[in-house]
Design an enzyme around this catalytic site. Sequence first.
Site, mmCIF file in Angstrom:
data_model
loop_
_atom_site.group_PDB
_atom_site.id
_atom_site.type_symbol
_atom_site.label_atom_id
_atom_site.label_comp_id
_atom_site.label_asym_id
_atom_site.label_seq_id
_atom_site.Cartn_x
_atom_site.Cartn_y
_atom_site.Cartn_z
ATOM 1 N N ASP A 9 0.788 -1.266 0.006
ATOM 2 C CA ASP A 9 0.119 -0.187 -0.030
ATOM 3 C C ASP A 9 0.877 1.235 0.025
ATOM 4 O OD1 ASP A 9 -2.513 1.618 1.108
ATOM 5 O OD2 ASP A 9 -3.194 -0.067 1.071
ATOM 6 N N HIS A 48 -3.549 5.706 4.042
ATOM 7 C CA HIS A 48 -4.418 4.412 3.604
ATOM 8 C C HIS A 48 -3.787 3.264 4.224
ATOM 9 C CE1 HIS A 48 -6.153 1.464 0.582
ATOM 10 N NE2 HIS A 48 -7.372 2.238 0.664
ATOM 11 N N SER A 199 -11.882 -1.026 0.247
ATOM 12 C CA SER A 199 -10.446 -1.296 1.008
ATOM 13 C C SER A 199 -10.688 -1.761 2.378
ATOM 14 C CB SER A 199 -9.646 0.046 1.071
ATOM 15 O OG SER A 199 -9.315 0.560 -0.147
#
Length: 268
Positions: A9, A48, A199
């Site tokens: 990520d 994220h 996600s």
Amino acid sequence: MGAEVAVIDTGVQPNSDLAANLLQGADFSDTTGASIGDGHIDLDDYGHGTGEATLIAGSGIRTLGLAPDSTILPVRASDGTSSGLVFGIIPAIEYAVSHGSRVINLALTFSLDDPGIHHAVQDALDHDVVVVAAIGSDGTSQQYYPAAWPGVVGVGAIDSSGNVWNQSDTGADVALVAPGVHILRDDNQGRVGYSDGTSEATAYVSAAAALVRSAHPGWSGPQVVAALEATADKPAAMRGAARDDRYGAGILDVLAAVRLAVPPAVGG
């Protein structure tokens, strides 16, 4: 400790919820394909990768992950832009495989069937890694990769009532759905807040795969996936179908999967 999950990520911040379970990783966000750091950074404005990691293995100081005994391998593949991700994703997957990760979390999507990335994903599958990927959050039936590739667990999102989130993509690539609406998670700035998306659902399925791998260390990757799909709850909206394009095989039921005495047959 539980199974190792590679979070590929934007990097993972070693905050209080993750410090004990965070391994030294790698940073492939540069265009050279070589590691330029340990992955314990997150320059993305919304954190994220850190959010994904806390949903998987958060200790509960601020956010409790679904698999808090698992370990997180932080592999930074992106600087937060799609162009950066193109350069970093292949060596990131290769690194996770070489490191021995048992699960790879890919909360990202590509619209093009990139042969290089496909080869890296297939190599992970060939090494018995469970690869989990987001189905997409456009609210369409657009096909995205890596979720569209055979063997990858494509994950959609549901709300607290068990209804498919209106922005969760649909189609034949949906393998499972998991909670993805109003999900509490950490970010890279020391904050805790709520977010929506496939996600978030992907992180929960990766955590579930880690728990099954810990409970049944002798099971193969395909057997772990088969267990998650076979034990998924079938909501009334599926109308008795074995699967559909909204829910896939159904809603994740990690406790049922962990409690299986023998793995279900692989196939389908």
